[in-house]
Write a protein that holds these residues in place. Structure first.
Motif, PDB file in Angstrom:
ATOM      1  N   THR A  98       0.915  -1.231  -0.466  1.00 28.43           N
ATOM      2  CA  THR A  98      -0.361  -0.172  -0.010  1.00 28.43           C
ATOM      3  C   THR A  98       0.838   1.636  -0.227  1.00 28.43           C
ATOM      4  O   THR A  98       1.845   1.115   0.863  1.00 28.43           O
ATOM      5  CB  THR A  98      -0.584   0.192   1.545  1.00 28.43           C
ATOM      6  N   TYR A 121      -4.483   7.358  -1.412  1.00 28.09           N
ATOM      7  CA  TYR A 121      -3.706   6.182  -0.857  1.00 28.09           C
ATOM      8  C   TYR A 121      -4.148   5.028  -1.265  1.00 28.09           C
ATOM      9  O   TYR A 121      -5.850   5.532  -2.240  1.00 28.09           O
ATOM     10  CB  TYR A 121      -4.317   6.208   0.746  1.00 28.09           C
ATOM     11  N   TYR A 140     -11.341  -0.848  -6.938  1.00 22.85           N
ATOM     12  CA  TYR A 140     -11.622  -1.646  -5.141  1.00 22.85           C
ATOM     13  C   TYR A 140     -12.132  -1.690  -3.944  1.00 22.85           C
ATOM     14  O   TYR A 140     -11.723  -2.623  -3.289  1.00 22.85           O
ATOM     15  CB  TYR A 140     -10.806   0.415  -4.815  1.00 22.85           C
ATOM     16  N   VAL A 169      -2.704   1.345  -4.015  1.00 23.99           N
ATOM     17  CA  VAL A 169      -2.407  -0.019  -4.246  1.00 23.99           C
ATOM     18  C   VAL A 169      -2.154   0.172  -5.668  1.00 23.99           C
ATOM     19  O   VAL A 169      -2.343   1.508  -6.730  1.00 23.99           O
ATOM     20  CB  VAL A 169      -2.927  -0.813  -3.981  1.00 23.99           C
TER      21      VAL A 169
END
Length: 155
Positions: free
Chosen positions: A86, A96, A123, A98
């Protein structure tokens, strides 16, 4: 009933995408059913007008049991989920998340490659796997607590 193919221009901060939705207007129940990108949307209005909110559903995804098939419970996700890196990064402000290329190696069905070669992440799907991993971690904690309690009682 009336079947239509509707072009939709979705404008974003980086680019605009031309997409299409297929609508099926059912005048009997005064609903418009829209199929877009494999998702079903029902719009309840007389003119079958479609807005961007109708098609994006504000981040919501259909999840009704009646719409699903091949249902299998998840298990043993904790190792895979905890191997996902992450990051904090900049993309139109602080974010924030990946990296799609890394996630694709573990969960390829959560990554989509656009025609331009850029990748995007599902997500919502990732959060489901994270929830399963959390449940598995909680079960491990309970097992360890029972084991500690058993050891303490035997001493």
């Amino acid at each position: 009933m009336k079947l239509s193919l509707i072009p939709i221009l979705l404008a974003g901060s980086l680019s605009a995408t031309l997409s299409f939705a297929i609508t099926l207007e059912d005048t009997a129940d005064n609903k418009c059913k829209v199929f877009k990108d494999g998702e079903l949307y029902e719009i309840r209005n007389q003119s079958c007008e479609i807005t961007l909110n109708d098609l994006t559903n504000n981040g919501l995804r259909w999840s009704d049991l009646a719409l699903k098939s091949h249902i299998n419970p998840l298990s043993n996700e904790i190792m895979a989920v905890t191997s996902i890196n992450t990051y904090h990064y900049q993309l139109n402000g602080p974010k924030y998340g990946v990296m799609a290329q890394e996630l694709e190696e573990i969960y390829p069905d959560l990554v989509e490659t656009t025609s331009s070669g850029l990748k995007r992440v599902d997500y919502i799907g990732l959060s489901t796997l994270t929830l399963q991993a959390l449940k598995e971690a909680n079960e491990k904690i309970k097992q360890l607590e029972r084991r500690i309690e058993s050891i303490e009682q035997s001493n």
